[in-house]
Scaffold this motif. Structure first.
Motif: not given
Length: 123
Positions: A35-38, A61-63, A65-69, A83-86
């Protein structure tokens, strides 16, 4: 001994991409879920995405469509394409692997954490 090392963090402008890598090395029998955590400043650690040994994935949910593991089992490496980083994605990103290692009592699974990599998204 097992090591887990993240890389690929850095400074990126909003809307840009970044790819993180998490490489495991050492006496590894196999790797289960990773897993990736932040953790952003002043906030709790949160789960971003996970991938199982069967390559089933799950995202916060917040990632979606933008992040792919993804994972490369031959290299014992997991990637997080962002992608499409905020600006709100700014955080230290950690990976945690459930890694099966050989021992005198047989193969056992233990969680290993990396040291983290900083991702900063400027607006």
């Amino acid at each position: 001994q097992v090591r887990v090392v993240e890389s690929g963090g850095g400074l990126v402008q909003a809307g840009g991409p970044l790819r993180l890598s998490c490489a495991a090395s050492g006496s590894i029998f196999s790797i289960n879920t990773i897993g990736w955590y932040r953790q952003a400043p002043g906030k709790q650690l949160e789960l971003v995405a996970t991938i199982t040994s069967g390559e089933s994935t799950n995202y916060q949910d917040s990632v979606k469509g933008r992040f792919t593991i993804s994972r490369d089992n031959a290299k014992n490496t997991v990637y997080l394409q962002m992608n499409s980083l905020k600006p709100e994605d700014t955080a230290v990103y950690y990976c945690k692997g459930s890694i099966r290692i050989p021992s005198l009592l047989g193969v056992r699974a233990t969680d290993y954490w990396g040291q983290g990599t900083q991702v900063t998204v400027s607006s």
